[in-house]
Scaffold this motif. Structure first.
Motif, PDB file in Angstrom:
ATOM      1  N   HIS A  68       0.827  -1.217   0.000  1.00 29.50           N
ATOM      2  CA  HIS A  68       0.000   0.000   0.000  1.00 29.50           C
ATOM      3  C   HIS A  68       0.859   1.265   0.000  1.00 29.50           C
ATOM      4  O   HIS A  68       0.393   2.337   0.430  1.00 29.50           O
ATOM      5  N   ASP A  69       2.129   1.148  -0.443  1.00 29.44           N
ATOM      6  CA  ASP A  69       3.053   2.290  -0.514  1.00 29.44           C
ATOM      7  C   ASP A  69       3.285   2.950   0.851  1.00 29.44           C
ATOM      8  O   ASP A  69       3.572   4.145   0.935  1.00 29.44           O
ATOM      9  N   ILE A  70       3.206   2.159   1.914  1.00 33.22           N
ATOM     10  CA  ILE A  70       3.398   2.674   3.270  1.00 33.22           C
ATOM     11  C   ILE A  70       4.764   2.223   3.795  1.00 33.22           C
ATOM     12  O   ILE A  70       5.081   1.024   3.760  1.00 33.22           O
ATOM     13  N   GLU A 103       8.041  14.125 -10.625  1.00 28.87           N
ATOM     14  CA  GLU A 103       7.426  15.389 -11.026  1.00 28.87           C
ATOM     15  C   GLU A 103       7.588  16.461  -9.963  1.00 28.87           C
ATOM     16  O   GLU A 103       7.873  16.154  -8.788  1.00 28.87           O
ATOM     17  N   PRO A 104       7.433  17.742 -10.350  1.00 25.31           N
ATOM     18  CA  PRO A 104       7.541  18.835  -9.374  1.00 25.31           C
ATOM     19  C   PRO A 104       6.548  18.662  -8.230  1.00 25.31           C
ATOM     20  O   PRO A 104       5.442  18.151  -8.413  1.00 25.31           O
ATOM     21  N   GLY A 105       6.964  19.083  -7.056  1.00 28.23           N
ATOM     22  CA  GLY A 105       6.124  18.968  -5.870  1.00 28.23           C
ATOM     23  C   GLY A 105       6.959  18.852  -4.618  1.00 28.23           C
ATOM     24  O   GLY A 105       8.176  19.050  -4.640  1.00 28.23           O
ATOM     25  N   TYR A 106       6.304  18.536  -3.512  1.00 22.71           N
ATOM     26  CA  TYR A 106       6.970  18.401  -2.217  1.00 22.71           C
ATOM     27  C   TYR A 106       7.143  16.922  -1.879  1.00 22.71           C
ATOM     28  O   TYR A 106       6.214  16.127  -2.052  1.00 22.71           O
ATOM     29  N   TYR A 107       8.331  16.595  -1.363  1.00 19.81           N
ATOM     30  CA  TYR A 107       8.634  15.210  -0.999  1.00 19.81           C
ATOM     31  C   TYR A 107       9.392  15.176   0.319  1.00 19.81           C
ATOM     32  O   TYR A 107      10.326  15.958   0.521  1.00 19.81           O
ATOM     33  N   LEU A 108       8.973  14.290   1.209  1.00 19.91           N
ATOM     34  CA  LEU A 108       9.785  13.963   2.376  1.00 19.91           C
ATOM     35  C   LEU A 108      10.746  12.854   1.958  1.00 19.91           C
ATOM     36  O   LEU A 108      10.327  11.837   1.410  1.00 19.91           O
ATOM     37  N   ILE A 109      12.042  13.055   2.219  1.00 21.33           N
ATOM     38  CA  ILE A 109      13.061  12.124   1.755  1.00 21.33           C
ATOM     39  C   ILE A 109      13.557  11.296   2.930  1.00 21.33           C
ATOM     40  O   ILE A 109      13.981  11.838   3.959  1.00 21.33           O
ATOM     41  N   THR A 110      13.517   9.972   2.767  1.00 25.40           N
ATOM     42  CA  THR A 110      13.846   9.066   3.865  1.00 25.40           C
ATOM     43  C   THR A 110      14.800   7.973   3.404  1.00 25.40           C
ATOM     44  O   THR A 110      14.491   7.256   2.450  1.00 25.40           O
ATOM     45  N   PRO A 111      15.965   7.801   4.050  1.00 23.10           N
ATOM     46  CA  PRO A 111      16.841   6.670   3.710  1.00 23.10           C
ATOM     47  C   PRO A 111      16.341   5.385   4.363  1.00 23.10           C
ATOM     48  O   PRO A 111      15.932   5.385   5.522  1.00 23.10           O
ATOM     49  N   ARG A 112      16.377   4.282   3.599  1.00 22.43           N
ATOM     50  CA  ARG A 112      15.947   2.995   4.121  1.00 22.43           C
ATOM     51  C   ARG A 112      16.847   1.884   3.558  1.00 22.43           C
ATOM     52  O   ARG A 112      17.294   1.948   2.413  1.00 22.43           O
ATOM     53  N   GLU A 113      17.070   0.867   4.377  1.00 22.87           N
ATOM     54  CA  GLU A 113      17.860  -0.290   3.958  1.00 22.87           C
ATOM     55  C   GLU A 113      16.927  -1.429   3.546  1.00 22.87           C
ATOM     56  O   GLU A 113      15.887  -1.658   4.173  1.00 22.87           O
ATOM     57  N   HIS A 114      17.314  -2.129   2.488  1.00 28.52           N
ATOM     58  CA  HIS A 114      16.543  -3.290   2.043  1.00 28.52           C
ATOM     59  C   HIS A 114      17.512  -4.347   1.536  1.00 28.52           C
ATOM     60  O   HIS A 114      18.224  -4.137   0.544  1.00 28.52           O
ATOM     61  N   LYS A 115      17.576  -5.464   2.229  1.00 26.38           N
ATOM     62  CA  LYS A 115      18.435  -6.588   1.871  1.00 26.38           C
ATOM     63  C   LYS A 115      19.897  -6.156   1.667  1.00 26.38           C
ATOM     64  O   LYS A 115      20.541  -6.530   0.687  1.00 26.38           O
ATOM     65  N   GLY A 116      20.383  -5.344   2.582  1.00 19.78           N
ATOM     66  CA  GLY A 116      21.776  -4.934   2.557  1.00 19.78           C
ATOM     67  C   GLY A 116      22.089  -3.745   1.675  1.00 19.78           C
ATOM     68  O   GLY A 116      23.226  -3.252   1.681  1.00 19.78           O
ATOM     69  N   ASN A 117      21.110  -3.256   0.918  1.00 19.30           N
ATOM     70  CA  ASN A 117      21.306  -2.087   0.067  1.00 19.30           C
ATOM     71  C   ASN A 117      20.480  -0.916   0.597  1.00 19.30           C
ATOM     72  O   ASN A 117      19.423  -1.118   1.199  1.00 19.30           O
ATOM     73  N   TRP A 118      20.974   0.298   0.319  1.00 23.05           N
ATOM     74  CA  TRP A 118      20.291   1.494   0.794  1.00 23.05           C
ATOM     75  C   TRP A 118      19.543   2.173  -0.343  1.00 23.05           C
ATOM     76  O   TRP A 118      20.016   2.223  -1.485  1.00 23.05           O
ATOM     77  N   ASN A 125       2.218  12.801   0.908  1.00 26.14           N
ATOM     78  CA  ASN A 125       0.990  12.485   1.641  1.00 26.14           C
ATOM     79  C   ASN A 125       1.096  11.166   2.401  1.00 26.14           C
ATOM     80  O   ASN A 125       0.136  10.391   2.469  1.00 26.14           O
ATOM     81  N   GLY A 126       2.285  10.896   2.954  1.00 32.49           N
ATOM     82  CA  GLY A 126       2.481   9.710   3.773  1.00 32.49           C
ATOM     83  C   GLY A 126       2.725   8.429   3.003  1.00 32.49           C
ATOM     84  O   GLY A 126       2.906   7.377   3.616  1.00 32.49           O
ATOM     85  N   LYS A 127       2.747   8.498   1.665  1.00 37.04           N
ATOM     86  CA  LYS A 127       2.946   7.295   0.857  1.00 37.04           C
ATOM     87  C   LYS A 127       4.224   7.402   0.026  1.00 37.04           C
ATOM     88  O   LYS A 127       4.606   8.486  -0.406  1.00 37.04           O
ATOM     89  N   VAL A 128       4.855   6.250  -0.188  1.00 38.52           N
ATOM     90  CA  VAL A 128       6.090   6.205  -0.966  1.00 38.52           C
ATOM     91  C   VAL A 128       5.743   6.274  -2.449  1.00 38.52           C
ATOM     92  O   VAL A 128       5.040   5.409  -2.975  1.00 38.52           O
TER      93      VAL A 128
END
Length: 214
Positions: A68-70, A103-118, A125-128
Motif C-alpha cells: 500500500h506504498d506505506i 514530477e515537481p512537488g513536495y517530498y519527504l526524503i527518507t533513507p531505508r535499507e533493504h536486503k543490505g542495500n540502501w 501524503n504519507g505514501k512512498v
C-alpha cells in the motif's frame, strides 16, 4: 509537595507563555525545506573527479515495493518527535532516474535499507511514490550539523518558555528524545546530472539523477 511546586511554576510561567504565543516574528525550528531550482534558474554546475555517468549507469532500479506504498518504519521514527525528522524537498522541475520521472512537488526524503542495500524514499501524503538507490553511504563529520543547521533566535519570553519545557522534560514520564538531525545538499553536475545528498543522523546518503529524460 512536588505537585505544589509544579503548580507554582505553571502559574509563574503563564504570562510568558502568552507573550510567546503572541510573538510571530520568530519561529521555532521546523523540518528543513530544500528546493531544486527550475530550468530557468539553475545553480552553478559543479565539476568533480567522479564519473557520474558510470555511477548512474551501474545503479539498478529498486526491485521491490511497499505494501500500500506505506513505509512501515516511519512510525518508529516519528513516535517520539513533534514533527517528521526527514528533510523536505521541493522540486520546481522534473528530475529522472532511469524510467522514473519525479514530477515537481513536495517530498519527504527518507533513507531505508533493504536486503543490505540502501535506498532513498520519496514520500508524498504519507505514501512512498519513488524508491531510488543510494550509490554511496558515508559518515557525517562530527560538527556538520552545528555548522549547517540554522539556530533560531529566541526572545527572552521564548527562552524562558523553552527552559520551562526542558525542566518538565527531565522527568522520565514526560521526556521526549531529540529528533534525528537531517540536512540536504543538492548540486547540479555536468552532462545533465544532479546529485542529492541526504544527511540523516550519523550518515549521509548520495543519490544521482538526470535533469533531462533520455
Amino acid at each position: 509537595m512536588f505537585k505544589k511546586l509544579i503548580l507554582l511554576l505553571i502559574i509563574l510561567f503563564i504570562p510568558l507563555i502568552f507573550v510567546y504565543a503572541e510573538d510571530n516574528d520568530v519561529n521555532l525550528p521546523e523540518s528543513p525545506e530544500f528546493s531544486y531550482p527550475s530550468e530557468e534558474s539553475q545553480a552553478p554546475i559543479i565539476k568533480s573527479n567522479k564519473n557520474y555517468a558510470q555511477i548512474y549507469n551501474n545503479l539498478q532500479p529498486a526491485d521491490f515495493a511497499y505494501v500500500h506504498d506505506i513505509d512501515p518504519d516511519q512510525f518508529y521514527d516519528i513516535k517520539d518527535t513533534t514533527w517528521a525528522p526527514y528533510p523536505l524537498l521541493r522540486l520546481n522541475s522534473y528530475i529522472y532516474f532511469k524510467d522514473q520521472s519525479i514530477e515537481p512537488g513536495y517530498y519527504l526524503i527518507t533513507p531505508r535499507e533493504h536486503k543490505g542495500n540502501w535506498y532513498m524514499l520519496f514520500k508524498q501524503n504519507g505514501k512512498v511514490s519513488h524508491i531510488i538507490p543510494v550509490y554511496e553511504k558515508d559518515i557525517v563529520p562530527e560538527t556538520f550539523y552545528e555548522t549547517h543547521l540554522p539556530k533560531p533566535k529566541l526572545t527572552f519570553a521564548q527562552k524562558a518558555h523553552m527552559g520551562f519545557l526542558s525542566f518538565l522534560g527531565k522527568f522520565k514520564s514526560s521526556k521526549r528524545r531529540d529528533p534525528v538531525k537531517s540536512y540536504m545538499e543538492i548540486n547540479d553536475l555536468e552532462n545533465y546530472f544532479v546529485s542529492i545528498i541526504i544527511y540523516y543522523g550519523s550518515y549521509k546518503y548520495s543519490t544521482i539523477f538526470r535533469t533531462i529524460k533520455l
